[in-house]
Design an enzyme around this catalytic site. Structure first.
Site, PDB file in Angstrom:
ATOM      1  N   ASN A   9       0.874  -1.181   0.000  1.00  0.00           N
ATOM      2  CA  ASN A   9       0.000   0.000   0.000  1.00  0.00           C
ATOM      3  C   ASN A   9       0.907   1.225   0.000  1.00  0.00           C
ATOM      4  OD1 ASN A   9      -1.853   2.027   0.451  1.00  0.00           O
ATOM      5  ND2 ASN A   9      -2.181   1.524   2.606  1.00  0.00           N
ATOM      6  N   TRP A  10       0.992   1.875  -1.153  1.00  0.00           N
ATOM      7  CA  TRP A  10       1.917   3.020  -1.271  1.00  0.00           C
ATOM      8  C   TRP A  10       1.411   4.246  -0.500  1.00  0.00           C
ATOM      9  CZ3 TRP A  10       3.764   3.555  -7.081  1.00  0.00           C
ATOM     10  CH2 TRP A  10       4.499   2.423  -7.434  1.00  0.00           C
ATOM     11  N   LYS A  11       0.143   4.231  -0.100  1.00  0.00           N
ATOM     12  CA  LYS A  11      -0.484   5.422   0.492  1.00  0.00           C
ATOM     13  C   LYS A  11      -0.275   6.613  -0.462  1.00  0.00           C
ATOM     14  CE  LYS A  11       0.510   3.543   5.009  1.00  0.00           C
ATOM     15  NZ  LYS A  11       0.139   3.657   6.402  1.00  0.00           N
ATOM     16  N   HIS A  95      -9.560   1.289   4.882  1.00  0.00           N
ATOM     17  CA  HIS A  95      -8.277   1.449   5.581  1.00  0.00           C
ATOM     18  C   HIS A  95      -8.487   2.362   6.780  1.00  0.00           C
ATOM     19  CE1 HIS A  95      -4.137   2.569   6.431  1.00  0.00           C
ATOM     20  NE2 HIS A  95      -3.775   1.492   5.757  1.00  0.00           N
ATOM     21  N   GLU A  97      -6.856   4.702   7.949  1.00  0.00           N
ATOM     22  CA  GLU A  97      -6.637   6.140   7.684  1.00  0.00           C
ATOM     23  C   GLU A  97      -7.881   6.747   7.029  1.00  0.00           C
ATOM     24  OE1 GLU A  97      -2.939   5.629   5.561  1.00  0.00           O
ATOM     25  OE2 GLU A  97      -1.970   5.045   7.439  1.00  0.00           O
ATOM     26  N   GLU A 166      -5.722  -5.062  10.541  1.00  0.00           N
ATOM     27  CA  GLU A 166      -4.691  -4.052  10.747  1.00  0.00           C
ATOM     28  C   GLU A 166      -4.960  -3.304  12.051  1.00  0.00           C
ATOM     29  OE1 GLU A 166      -2.613  -2.844   6.915  1.00  0.00           O
ATOM     30  OE2 GLU A 166      -4.335  -1.535   7.101  1.00  0.00           O
ATOM     31  N   GLY A 172       2.180   2.055  10.721  1.00  0.00           N
ATOM     32  CA  GLY A 172       3.132   3.158  10.573  1.00  0.00           C
ATOM     33  C   GLY A 172       3.844   3.535  11.863  1.00  0.00           C
ATOM     34  N   SER A 212       3.116  -2.325  10.328  1.00  0.00           N
ATOM     35  CA  SER A 212       4.571  -2.310  10.514  1.00  0.00           C
ATOM     36  C   SER A 212       5.228  -3.650  10.156  1.00  0.00           C
ATOM     37  CB  SER A 212       4.939  -1.888  11.941  1.00  0.00           C
ATOM     38  OG  SER A 212       4.475  -0.564  12.189  1.00  0.00           O
ATOM     39  N   GLY A 233       2.671  -1.235   4.263  1.00  0.00           N
ATOM     40  CA  GLY A 233       2.724   0.178   3.902  1.00  0.00           C
ATOM     41  C   GLY A 233       4.153   0.620   3.641  1.00  0.00           C
ATOM     42  N   GLY A 234       4.770   1.221   4.660  1.00  0.00           N
ATOM     43  CA  GLY A 234       6.101   1.827   4.506  1.00  0.00           C
ATOM     44  C   GLY A 234       7.123   0.941   3.811  1.00  0.00           C
TER      45      GLY A 234
HETATM   46  C1  PEP Z   1      -0.845   0.105   5.841  1.00  0.00           C
HETATM   47  O1  PEP Z   1      -0.700   1.138   5.232  1.00  0.00           O
HETATM   48  O2  PEP Z   1      -1.858  -0.566   5.652  1.00  0.00           O
HETATM   49  C2  PEP Z   1       0.195  -0.314   6.775  1.00  0.00           C
HETATM   50  C3  PEP Z   1       0.037  -1.446   7.419  1.00  0.00           C
HETATM   51  O3  PEP Z   1       1.264   0.524   6.927  1.00  0.00           O
HETATM   52  P1  PEP Z   1       2.677   0.153   7.631  1.00  0.00           P
HETATM   53  O4  PEP Z   1       3.144  -1.150   7.033  1.00  0.00           O
HETATM   54  O5  PEP Z   1       3.573   1.295   7.263  1.00  0.00           O
HETATM   55  O6  PEP Z   1       2.424   0.039   9.089  1.00  0.00           O
END
Ligand code: PEP
Length: 251
Positions: A9-11, A95, A97, A166, A172, A212, A233-234
């Site tokens: 997930n590039w966000k 999500h 966010e 999640e 994050g 994470s 994500g990251g």
């Molecule tokens: C996400 O964006 O769904 C996520 C899990 O981010 P991260 O891996 O950065 O925690």
């Protein structure tokens, strides 16, 4: 049986030049072994670029949300049918966010899942509790409430969903759920589906973990029986770390 699925997930990250490099590196790094799937969910303006770079490869792509509406006077919205035209196989919906920052409630998330299915995509339905909810012992109640709203809306298409557990406190933050914490919630989700909808559907639904995930913790997470992969994500923004995550051992 269910294969493992890793979704990046590039966000709201990326740019034409850096996407070219990342998508190219990813394509070069990844050949899919049986039962292993990989996808990247990119910002809307880059869907064409993902399509151009990844067509003919074993890597799928998708959107990070879709509108619950089919079309019309909804300025700024993007419909499921529109993103499907760019070859998306997946659409993330709900999500945390989107829920926290853009006020998406369970009913809207359910409508988005329905819209994604109707456009021929697989919705990746995100559920997860906040730290306060976990500390109050409400994790399962919250997660199953979020999921129930979607299941009630998609009905018989339940097996076509991917569920992403999640925990909000792990996204994050660098703070990952332990494999045992994650497996407990994944097991509860599958157990609830089994109880209400039967063994076939419970066995078919893929439940992936996000929060994470990195190349050091992924093995222990995805080796759990009810963890069918990861939403990343990251760590999906660097081809080398993402490729290592994707190659995670699974047992
Ligand atoms: C996400 O964006 O769904 C996520 C899990 O981010 P991260 O891996 O950065 O925690």
């Amino acid at each position: 049986m269910r294969g493992k699925l890793v979704v990046g997930n590039w966000k709201m990250n990326g740019g034409l030049r850096q996407n070219d490099a990342l998508l190219g590196d990813l394509r070069a790094a990844w050949t899919a072994p049986p039962g292993r799937q990989l996808a990247v969910c990119v910002p809307y303006p880059y869907l064409w670029q993902a399509q151009a770079a990844l067509s003919g490869s074993a890597i799928a792509w998708g959107a990070q949300s879709v509108s619950e509406h089919a079309g019309g006077a909804f300025t700024g919205e993007v419909s499921a049918a529109m993103v499907a035209e760019f070859g998306c196989r997946y659409a993330i919906v709900g999500h945390s966010e989107r829920r926290a920052l853009f006020g998406e409630a369970d009913a809207a998330v359910a409508a988005k899942a329905v819209a994604a299915l109707a456009a021929g995509m697989t919705p990746i339905v995100c559920v997860g509790e906040t730290l306060g909810e976990r500390e109050a012992g409400a994790t399962e109640t919250v997660v199953l409430r979020q999921l129930d709203a979607v299941i009630a809306a998609v009905a018989m298409q339940l097996a076509a969903l991917v569920v992403a557990y999640e925990p909000v406190w792990a996204i994050g933050t660098g703070r990952t759920a332990t494999p045992e914490q994650a497996e407990a919630v994944h097991g509860a989700i599958r157990g609830a589906i089994l109880e209400r909808y039967g063994r076939d559907r419970a066995d078919a639904v893929r439940i992936i973990y996000g929060g994470s995930v990195n190349d050091e913790n992924v093995d222990s997470l995805v080796s759990k029986p009810d963890i069918d992969g990861a939403l990343v994500g990251g760590a999906s923004l660097k081809a080398d770390s993402f490729a290592r995550i994707v190659r995670a051992r699974t047992r």
